[in-house]
Scaffold this motif. Structure first.
Motif, short mmCIF file in Angstrom:
data_model
loop_
_atom_site.label_atom_id
_atom_site.label_comp_id
_atom_site.label_asym_id
_atom_site.label_seq_id
_atom_site.Cartn_x
_atom_site.Cartn_y
_atom_site.Cartn_z
N PRO A 63 18.46 4.45 -42.64
CA PRO A 63 17.25 3.72 -43.02
C PRO A 63 17.57 2.34 -43.57
O PRO A 63 18.67 2.06 -44.01
CB PRO A 63 16.63 4.61 -44.10
N ARG A 64 16.55 1.48 -43.50
CA ARG A 64 16.67 0.15 -44.05
C ARG A 64 16.30 0.18 -45.53
O ARG A 64 15.37 0.88 -45.93
CB ARG A 64 15.72 -0.79 -43.31
N ALA A 65 17.05 -0.57 -46.34
CA ALA A 65 16.73 -0.67 -47.76
C ALA A 65 16.72 -2.14 -48.11
O ALA A 65 17.76 -2.76 -48.27
CB ALA A 65 17.76 0.06 -48.60
N GLY A 66 15.55 -2.73 -48.17
CA GLY A 66 15.45 -4.15 -48.47
C GLY A 66 16.17 -4.97 -47.42
O GLY A 66 15.86 -4.88 -46.24
N VAL A 91 26.80 0.00 -46.29
CA VAL A 91 25.64 -0.80 -45.89
C VAL A 91 26.09 -2.10 -45.24
O VAL A 91 27.21 -2.58 -45.48
CB VAL A 91 24.72 -1.13 -47.09
N ILE A 92 25.24 -2.66 -44.39
CA ILE A 92 25.48 -4.00 -43.83
C ILE A 92 24.20 -4.81 -44.00
O ILE A 92 23.10 -4.24 -44.06
CB ILE A 92 25.85 -3.95 -42.33
N PRO A 93 24.33 -6.14 -44.11
CA PRO A 93 23.11 -6.96 -44.18
C PRO A 93 22.28 -6.77 -42.91
O PRO A 93 22.82 -6.56 -41.82
CB PRO A 93 23.65 -8.39 -44.25
N TYR A 126 20.91 -2.34 -44.15
CA TYR A 126 20.80 -1.07 -43.44
C TYR A 126 21.92 -0.16 -43.92
O TYR A 126 23.05 -0.61 -44.13
CB TYR A 126 21.02 -1.25 -41.94
N LEU A 127 21.62 1.11 -44.04
CA LEU A 127 22.68 2.08 -44.21
C LEU A 127 23.35 2.28 -42.86
O LEU A 127 22.67 2.28 -41.83
CB LEU A 127 22.12 3.43 -44.67
N VAL A 128 24.67 2.45 -42.86
CA VAL A 128 25.39 2.71 -41.61
C VAL A 128 25.79 4.18 -41.60
O VAL A 128 26.48 4.65 -42.50
CB VAL A 128 26.65 1.82 -41.50
#
Ligand SMILES: [Zn+2]
Ligand SMILES: [Zn+2]
Length: 292
Positions: A227-230, A191-193, A233-235
């Motif tokens: 998808p975005r999670a809070g 994940v990345i911010p 983002y998942l990469v």
């Protein structure tokens, strides 16, 4: 009338003008159709009665949140009627069809309501805490390796068998989109911010720090987001664990590249007025470079 009521009438020898009619089920009157003095016969709907000890909560889930939702997940929700109080339920159905107007999907949640606090037509706001593994599967320790009824998500067992409520054979939680075994390191997604990704349409650019150089140097790179999670983002593609990405100021880097007519998020091909010199640039990903 019950047999006892009929016997009582026979004993008295005359019909009374008031009789008690028992409902076939217990519940709460939610609709009154009959008025006093009305003629009723077999089949006339006098009252509608509902058992409100078990409710369905219908939530609208945004399209972008769908990848986090699974049959059988716990949902916490709140109502303005009870500030500060949290209710829980279980996802029992996710509509296979999206509402094209609202871009939402109906999610039905089974909710026990023993004290009748929740009332039909109340507005509620629901939250699902979802943990995701690589490949978009959902981690749920409570369901890992378990067997569930495909009709009754509250029926969860340690081994194969039949549902207590409907008798259907239980299915493995994994077949419903969960990770079956305990999560391993490998299963953890990258994940990345959110602030690290510059997203336009279908493209996402991150600025990645070049390792092993004296001065901080960043290269733009096109990556594939999940998808975005809070706030993350998942990469899916384009980055590896441990690489450092710019989370603040990446817009400045990008606009600086635009001014220099270098490839940037806004103009991936670069171009425009060249600043008096030209040199070959790598085809892809977009080049890092700096000049003194
Ligand atoms: Zn069942
Ligand atoms: Zn140059």
């Amino acid at each position: 009338l019950t047999a006892e009521q009929v016997a009582a009438v026979e004993q008295r020898g005359k019909a009374e003008d008031h009789v008690t009619v028992n409902a076939p089920v217990s519940g709460i009157v939610i609709q009154k159709n009959a008025q006093e003095g009305m003629y009723v016969q077999t089949g006339t709907h006098i009252y509608a009665i509902a058992d409100l000890s078990q409710l369905w909560v219908k939530l609208d889930a945004y399209e972008a949140d769908l990848s986090w939702l699974r049959y059988g997940q716990k949902v916490e929700f709140t109502s303005v009627s009870y500030p500060g109080e949290t209710f829980t339920g279980t996802i029992a159905f996710i509509d296979p069809i999206l509402n094209p107007v609202t871009r939402t999907v109906k999610v039905r949640v089974n909710v026990p309501n023993p004290r009748g606090k929740l009332k039909p037509e109340m507005f509620v706001h629901g939250v699902v805490h979802s943990r995701v593994a690589a490949g978009g599967r959902v981690l749920d320790e409570a369901l890992a390796g378990k067997w569930m009824c495909p009709m009754h998500p509250e029926i969860v067992k340690d081994s194969a068998g039949k549902c207590d409520l409907c008798g259907m054979p239980l299915v493995q939680a994994e077949s419903l989109g969960y990770v079956s075994a305990a999560p391993t390191e490998q299963d953890k997604p990258l994940v990345i911010p959110v602030s690290a990704a510059l997203v336009t349409g279908t493209r996402a650019i991150v600025y990645v720090e070049k390792p092993g150089v004296a001065q901080p140097t960043y290269e733009g790179r096109e990556i594939v987001l999940g998808p975005r999670a809070g706030n993350y983002y998942l990469v899916r593609q384009g980055l590896t664990e441990g690489e450092r990405v710019v989370t603040r100021g990446n817009f400045k880097i990008d606009s600086a590249l635009q001014i220099q007519a270098k490839p940037s998020m806004m103009s991936p091909e670069g171009g425009g007025a060249s600043a008096g010199h030209s040199h070959a640039r790598p085809a892809s990903p977009a080049p890092e470079h700096k000049h003194d």
